[in-house]
Design an enzyme around this catalytic site. Structure first.
Site, PDB file in Angstrom:
ATOM      1  CD  GLU A  91      15.423  95.744  30.861  1.00 18.51           C
ATOM      2  OE1 GLU A  91      14.667  95.031  31.518  1.00 18.51           O
ATOM      3  OE2 GLU A  91      16.537  95.998  31.575  1.00 18.51           O
ATOM      4  CB  SER A 351      18.805 155.238   3.825  1.00 20.20           C
ATOM      5  OG  SER A 351      18.863 156.571   4.416  1.00 20.20           O
TER       6      SER A 351
END
Length: 778
Positions: A91, A351
């Protein structure tokens, strides 16, 4: 004249090319650029897809951007070297040298287009392509000029690395896929750092024609374009020939895949709460997938019992970082509400809160692990809890009570440490629902009568693993130093809780673990909510704290559901898988945790009369130093059948003997249940002396109690009182009138009319206690 014109022209040309004129022109151009830059700012950058990474940089999840694109930010440093080289070579070879526009490329492209009469090549730099991607427009001469200006702006405001990042992130790849990273994952199912040269070249060439070269629909065209550029790279000697030949032979057999989120509950949570498109989490994908597999397999087996779901949270104790986050057994299971996050769901904790109240009692100097508590039927203003197995055990040690998760002793301890102090600590620890419910809660909070989350419980147990200091859980990576945390408990009490909960003398220890010699020493606590809707098991070692919840998100109870039977096995499976190997580590005993002689009967420092003594832990300068006083020396006759007080000592002889004097309520419980116990002989019946001190302990009715009775139904009120074994008889009075007598602990019933009552119980030594109650009829 000609010579004059020529001379004038030359002078003009010299003036035109003077350096000062050029400088003025450049300044004017630059100022004009700044004005235009201010007047026409760059368009906003595109939004990225939210992405979550694990602690090693692996992709956990990605979601569509605001404009419904798969657009993942691409850092140029994270892509493969081949891909970076291919894109720059194809590019813009001069990308790192030009100011956004390459004049030589523009001249070359213009010449080629004029000579051929058609557009044969462009001159767009990478920067100009970014400008076009940010602001797409038709390709006209005017728009080309605008593109050049935008390219210059980009270079003015951004570094080369930032421009390259935008380019790599915006490149189109067909459909709604944009950017190298998105394309790499969606087409090749791998990050862009692991691409082959063939794959890298494909990603370099497709953006020029993203629809006609789509790898999943136009594979032959994509292969031809790839091969064309591979051969060009070979001509320009950009890559080794052998590597290019191998890339040419690589087939283009590509399909578009989906980006299924890993750890979906965790990923969704972070995307909803964290800022920024990229979230670097603390999750360890290997531990996550191991936890998911163990949880899914476990719930698959549990479905036969009517149990459809579970959740697991794994925290690294060294850093407080979350390593695994399984919100459900199967995120896609709609029938079992798999998309509900069980780690944040509010459930009853059963618990699991009990260790907190005992740690508080240790720190307040009110109990030690060997202190004795009374596990007896108890009424707290109408609240009468039972134990899980509906049995009572009488006097038990704190260690026994916690390991066996007894309810009555936990409520007694909550009263002892202070109900409000307990809720204050829970607020500091970040139990948000308990804070909201505070005004509606009561003593049942310690037995699960409240709402908590698996995250809150796991974070709390992490405090026991970190010397009593509570630290916030970490979900994302940060350079901030790890906070020391808030000291909820002392290091000593945290260690004592660990020592108790890691003991093997427990009813909830899995059988296959008892004989295991290579397991880590795990401290854990179970919990089962009312109605058997929730099963919990939270455990910790020096390395990890793990929270497990098992149940149904619908809230449906299951007879087989309990923390012991359903949550503990999964907890031990997780620890067994995560802590395999010889180096398990251990918690060093704090310097202020010492051992001392303890009376086995009471847990206090032994007196001379104590026959059973052993060693027990205590916190130096904190734990109570009460000396055992259960064995009382009494004056008795020769055959120990009569007890004398100092007011009736016989002149013909007597001697001393020691007898255990148990608390009144324990004596009553022994008598009621027919449990043999040693008690002193009856007091001299001929003695008329009276005694000072507290009267009988009235168990029923409670002070200020209100009774609603049906008129004419013959309902009666229970009278019951307790005294120690030195008392033989109780005498009951109602509003000052004698009603009847009975033995200590004997149940007496009274038919009461409407109105207030004053109830008095006197023992055979003249000591009395009184309560007032109110009776209403309907």
């Amino acid at each position: 004249m000609a010579r004059l014109l020529t001379s004038n022209s030359k002078r003009k040309l010299r003036r035109l090319f003077r350096p000062r004129n050029w400088l003025v022109a450049l300044v004017l151009l630059f100022v004009s650029f700044l004005i235009l830059d201010y007047a026409f700012p760059l368009p906003p950058a595109k939004t990225y897809s939210p992405v979550v990474y694990d602690r090693n940089g692996g992709l956990l999840a990605a979601y569509l951007s605001d404009d419904d694109k798969w657009r993942l930010r691409t850092d140029p440093e994270t892509i493969s070297e081949d891909l970076r080289t291919a894109i720059i070579a194809k590019e813009d070879r001069w990308f790192y040298y030009h100011p956004g526009v390459n004049p030589l490329a523009i001249v070359r492209a213009a010449w080629n287009n004029v000579v051929t009469g058609r557009r044969t090549s462009g001159a767009s730099t990478i920067t100009m392509q970014v400008a076009r991607l940010l602001e797409p427009k038709p390709r006209t001469l005017g728009n080309k000029v605008r593109e050049v200006f935008r390219a210059l702006q980009l270079e003015w405001h951004n570094s080369k690395s930032e421009i390259l990042e935008m380019y790599l992130s915006y490149l189109p790849y067909g459909g709604n896929i944009e950017g190298i990273t998105a394309a790499s994952h969606l087409y090749f199912e791998r990050p862009p750092s692991q691409l082959s040269l063939s794959q890298a070249t494909l990603l370099a060439v497709i953006p020029n024609r993203p629809n006609s070269l789509r790898m999943d629909t136009r594979q032959e065209a994509a292969r031809d374009a790839r091969n064309k550029w591979l051969l060009r790279f070979q001509e320009r000697e950009i890559f080794p020939e052998a590597q290019i030949q191998a890339a040419l032979l690589e087939p283009v057999n590509v399909q578009r895949h989906s980006l299924e989120p890993l750890a979906p509950h965790f990923s969704q949570r972070l995307v909803a709460t964290e800022a920024g498109p990229e979230i670097n989490s603390t999750l360890d994908l290997e531990i996550q997938q191991l936890s998911e597999r163990l949880l899914a397999n476990y719930i698959r087996r549990a479905r036969a019992r009517g149990i459809s779901n579970g959740a697991v949270l794994v925290v690294d104790n060294a850093t407080a970082e979350v390593r695994a986050y399984c919100g459900s057994a199967d995120f896609k299971d709609v029938a079992a509400a798999g998309q509900v996050d069980g780690i944040q769901a509010i459930r009853s904790p059963g618990s699991t809160l009990k260790p907190i109240v005992y740690a508080m009692a240790f720190d307040q100097g009110k109990l030690t692990p060997d202190s004795r508590l009374l596990d007896l039927p108890t009424n707290w203003n109408g609240y009468q809890p039972d134990n899980y197995d509906e049995k009572f055990r009488g006097p038990v040690s704190v260690s026994y009570a916690l390991r066996h998760s007894l309810n009555i002793t936990a409520v007694h301890t909550l009263e002892r440490v202070g109900y409000d102090k307990f809720l204050d600590l829970m607020a500091i620890a970040g139990f948000r629902t308990i804070v909201r419910q505070r005004e509606q809660l009561g003593l049942s909070v310690i037995l699960g009568g409240c709402g908590t989350t698996l995250e809150e419980l796991t974070r709390m147990f992490g405090a026991f693993a970190h010397g009593g200091r509570l630290r916030p859980l970490r979900f994302t990576q940060t350079t901030d130093s790890l906070p020391q945390g808030f000291p909820l408990f002392s290091e000593a009490s945290a260690w004592l809780i660990h020592d108790i909960l890691s003991g093997i003398e427990r009813p909830d220890l899995p059988n296959d673990v008892v004989a295991a010699t290579n397991r880590a020493r795990i401290a854990w606590k179970t919990g089962t909510s009312y109605g058997r809707r929730d099963a919990w098991s939270i455990g910790f070692t020096p390395r990890y704290t793990i929270g497990v919840w098992v149940g149904n998100f619908s809230g449906q109870g299951v007879p087989d559901l309990s923390g012991t039977t359903m949550a503990v096995p999964l907890l031990f499976d997780l620890f067994g898988a995560l802590e395999a190997g010889p180096d398990k580590g251990s918690f060093p005993r704090p310097a202020n945790v010492w051992k001392r002689d303890i009376c086995l009967e009471t847990g206090h420092i032994p007196s001379e009369e104590c026959a059973h003594v052993h060693k027990g832990f205590y916190i130096r300068d904190v734990s109570p130093r009460k000396v055992c006083a259960q064995e009382k020396p009494l004056y008795v006759n020769a055959d120990t059948s009569i007890q004398y007080c100092t007011g009736c000592l016989p002149p013909d002889g007597y001697h001393k003997a020691s007898f255990p004097i148990y608390p009144p309520e324990l004596t009553v419980w022994y008598e009621t249940n027919g449990i043999a116990y040693t008690h002193p002989p009856a007091h001299n019946p001929d003695c008329e002396a009276t005694f000072d001190g507290p009267g009988p302990q009235i168990l029923h009715p409670e002070a200020e109690a209100e009774f609603l009775l049906e008129a004419g139904a013959g309902q009666e009120i229970l009278f019951q009182a307790a005294s120690d074994a030195r008392t033989d008889r109780h005498y009951w009075y109602v509003d000052g009138d004698f009603y009847r007598s009975g033995a200590p602990g004997e149940k007496v019933f009274f038919a009461a009319g409407s109105g207030p009552l004053r109830v008095t119980c006197m023992d055979d030594r003249g000591r009395a206690s009184t309560v007032r109650v109110l009776v209403k009829e309907y």
